[in-house]
Design a protein around this motif. Structure first.
Motif, mmCIF file in Angstrom:
data_model
loop_
_atom_site.group_PDB
_atom_site.id
_atom_site.type_symbol
_atom_site.label_atom_id
_atom_site.label_comp_id
_atom_site.label_asym_id
_atom_site.label_seq_id
_atom_site.Cartn_x
_atom_site.Cartn_y
_atom_site.Cartn_z
ATOM 1 N N LEU A 129 3.000 3.341 -0.192
ATOM 2 C CA LEU A 129 2.839 2.022 -0.487
ATOM 3 C C LEU A 129 2.763 1.816 -1.998
ATOM 4 C CD1 LEU A 129 -0.495 0.984 1.745
ATOM 5 C CD2 LEU A 129 1.744 0.007 1.735
ATOM 6 N N ASN A 130 2.978 2.855 -2.791
ATOM 7 C CA ASN A 130 3.414 2.778 -4.008
ATOM 8 C C ASN A 130 4.602 2.267 -4.512
ATOM 9 O OD1 ASN A 130 0.632 3.951 -4.682
ATOM 10 N ND2 ASN A 130 1.754 6.214 -4.733
ATOM 11 N N HIS A 131 5.696 2.027 -3.445
ATOM 12 C CA HIS A 131 6.779 1.435 -3.611
ATOM 13 C C HIS A 131 6.728 -0.119 -3.473
ATOM 14 C CE1 HIS A 131 9.190 5.055 -3.985
ATOM 15 N NE2 HIS A 131 8.074 5.513 -3.093
ATOM 16 N N PHE A 132 5.323 -0.589 -3.419
ATOM 17 C CA PHE A 132 5.178 -2.075 -3.085
ATOM 18 C C PHE A 132 4.306 -2.662 -4.069
ATOM 19 C CE2 PHE A 132 6.305 -0.300 0.742
ATOM 20 C CZ PHE A 132 7.410 -1.243 1.274
ATOM 21 N N LEU A 133 4.633 -3.728 -4.816
ATOM 22 C CA LEU A 133 3.591 -4.394 -5.545
ATOM 23 C C LEU A 133 2.330 -4.618 -5.100
ATOM 24 C CD1 LEU A 133 5.718 -7.053 -7.045
ATOM 25 C CD2 LEU A 133 5.433 -4.945 -8.169
ATOM 26 N N LYS A 134 1.034 -4.617 -5.884
ATOM 27 C CA LYS A 134 -0.262 -4.600 -5.323
ATOM 28 C C LYS A 134 -0.360 -5.786 -4.381
ATOM 29 C CE LYS A 134 -2.646 -1.689 -8.524
ATOM 30 N NZ LYS A 134 -4.045 -1.880 -9.610
ATOM 31 N N ASP B 199 1.854 -7.341 -2.511
ATOM 32 C CA ASP B 199 2.533 -7.346 -1.618
ATOM 33 C C ASP B 199 1.894 -6.107 -0.487
ATOM 34 O OD1 ASP B 199 4.185 -9.049 -2.217
ATOM 35 O OD2 ASP B 199 5.796 -7.979 -2.900
ATOM 36 N N ARG B 200 1.122 -5.405 -1.043
ATOM 37 C CA ARG B 200 0.679 -3.693 -0.156
ATOM 38 C C ARG B 200 0.025 -4.282 1.067
ATOM 39 N NH1 ARG B 200 -0.923 0.032 -5.162
ATOM 40 N NH2 ARG B 200 1.119 0.204 -6.161
ATOM 41 N N GLU B 201 -0.774 -5.221 1.435
ATOM 42 C CA GLU B 201 -1.484 -5.486 2.501
ATOM 43 C C GLU B 201 -0.596 -6.015 3.532
ATOM 44 O OE1 GLU B 201 -4.640 -8.639 3.974
ATOM 45 O OE2 GLU B 201 -5.185 -7.746 2.023
ATOM 46 N N LYS B 202 0.411 -7.108 2.896
ATOM 47 C CA LYS B 202 1.614 -7.414 4.085
ATOM 48 C C LYS B 202 2.425 -6.424 4.447
ATOM 49 C CE LYS B 202 4.918 -10.857 4.298
ATOM 50 N NZ LYS B 202 5.880 -11.984 3.671
ATOM 51 N N GLU C 163 2.000 -3.188 4.657
ATOM 52 C CA GLU C 163 1.348 -2.314 5.755
ATOM 53 C C GLU C 163 1.208 -2.858 7.019
ATOM 54 O OE1 GLU C 163 -2.537 0.580 5.665
ATOM 55 O OE2 GLU C 163 -2.813 -1.098 4.356
ATOM 56 N N ARG C 164 0.817 -4.319 6.965
ATOM 57 C CA ARG C 164 1.024 -4.971 8.382
ATOM 58 C C ARG C 164 2.043 -4.996 9.121
ATOM 59 N NH1 ARG C 164 -2.187 -9.028 5.725
ATOM 60 N NH2 ARG C 164 -0.260 -10.255 5.936
ATOM 61 N N LEU C 165 3.270 -5.073 8.153
ATOM 62 C CA LEU C 165 4.451 -5.239 8.653
ATOM 63 C C LEU C 165 4.887 -3.977 9.130
ATOM 64 C CD1 LEU C 165 6.621 -7.389 6.273
ATOM 65 C CD2 LEU C 165 6.562 -8.174 8.681
ATOM 66 N N TYR C 166 4.721 -2.847 8.376
ATOM 67 C CA TYR C 166 5.043 -1.592 8.839
ATOM 68 C C TYR C 166 4.327 -1.018 10.306
ATOM 69 C CZ TYR C 166 5.771 3.711 8.474
ATOM 70 O OH TYR C 166 5.963 4.702 8.986
ATOM 71 N N LYS D 98 12.316 -4.372 3.042
ATOM 72 C CA LYS D 98 13.208 -3.826 1.995
ATOM 73 C C LYS D 98 13.146 -4.826 0.845
ATOM 74 C CE LYS D 98 18.197 -2.865 1.657
ATOM 75 N NZ LYS D 98 18.383 -1.545 1.206
ATOM 76 N N LYS D 99 13.162 -5.929 1.079
ATOM 77 C CA LYS D 99 12.851 -6.872 0.121
ATOM 78 C C LYS D 99 11.764 -6.779 -0.721
ATOM 79 C CE LYS D 99 15.269 -10.891 2.537
ATOM 80 N NZ LYS D 99 15.063 -11.985 3.422
ATOM 81 N N MET D 100 10.546 -6.385 -0.186
ATOM 82 C CA MET D 100 9.633 -6.080 -0.756
ATOM 83 C C MET D 100 9.292 -5.097 -1.492
ATOM 84 S SD MET D 100 6.976 -7.742 1.971
ATOM 85 C CE MET D 100 5.581 -6.619 1.744
ATOM 86 N N GLN D 101 10.296 -3.710 -1.155
ATOM 87 C CA GLN D 101 10.088 -2.637 -1.733
ATOM 88 C C GLN D 101 10.853 -2.370 -2.997
ATOM 89 O OE1 GLN D 101 12.217 0.423 0.643
ATOM 90 N NE2 GLN D 101 10.563 2.057 0.271
ATOM 91 N N HIS D 102 10.132 -1.702 -4.000
ATOM 92 C CA HIS D 102 10.841 -1.476 -5.252
ATOM 93 C C HIS D 102 10.505 0.040 -5.577
ATOM 94 C CE1 HIS D 102 10.864 -5.880 -6.096
ATOM 95 N NE2 HIS D 102 9.691 -5.942 -5.678
ATOM 96 N N PRO D 103 11.323 0.568 -6.426
ATOM 97 C CA PRO D 103 11.052 1.673 -7.107
ATOM 98 C C PRO D 103 9.601 1.892 -7.724
ATOM 99 C CG PRO D 103 13.443 1.031 -7.813
ATOM 100 C CD PRO D 103 12.455 -0.194 -7.097
#
Length: 92
Positions: free
Chosen positions: A3-8, A10-13, A15-18, A56-61
Motif C-alpha cells: 500500500l506504500n505505492h498508493f497515496l494515503k 487512495d489506500r482504502e479504495k 485495498e478494497r479493489l485488490y 494501475k492508475k492509482m499506483q505511484h512509485p
C-alpha cells in the motif's frame, strides 16, 4: 500488495479493489471455468481488467507517494508547495 505505492487518500479504495480482484480471480472465475460458464468467464475477465486498470492508475512509485505526503504536511501548515519541472533542453 504494498500500500506504500498508493497515496494515503487512495489506500482504502486500493485495498478494497485488490481484495475484490483476488475474489474475482480465485473464487468466481475458477468456479465459472469448472462449470463451463464461458459467458460468465468473459464478464468476470472484463471486471478483472477494469479493477486492474483502476489499481494501475492509482499506483505511484513510493518516492512520489512520500513527496506527496511531505507536500501535504507543508500545506497543512499554510505553506503552498508546487511541483517544479526541470527546464527542457532545446537542441537546435
Amino acid at each position: 500488495m504494498n500500500l506504500n505505492h498508493f497515496l494515503k487518500s487512495d489506500r482504502e479504495k486500493a485495498e478494497r479493489l485488490y481484495k475484490s480482484l483476488q475474489f474475482l480471480v480465485s473464487e468466481l472465475l475458477e468456479d465459472a471455468v469448472k462449470e463451463g460458464d464461458f459467458d460468465g468467464c468473459i464478464e468476470l475477465a472484463g471486471s478483472i481488467v477494469d479493477h486492474s486498470r483502476d489499481l494501475k492508475k492509482m499506483q505511484h512509485p513510493e518516492k512520489v507517494v512520500q513527496l506527496n505526503e511531505i507536500a501535504s504536511e507543508f500545506f497543512k501548515r499554510g505553506i503552498d508547495v508546487e511541483c517544479v519541472k526541470p527546464p527542457t533542453r532545446r537542441v537546435h
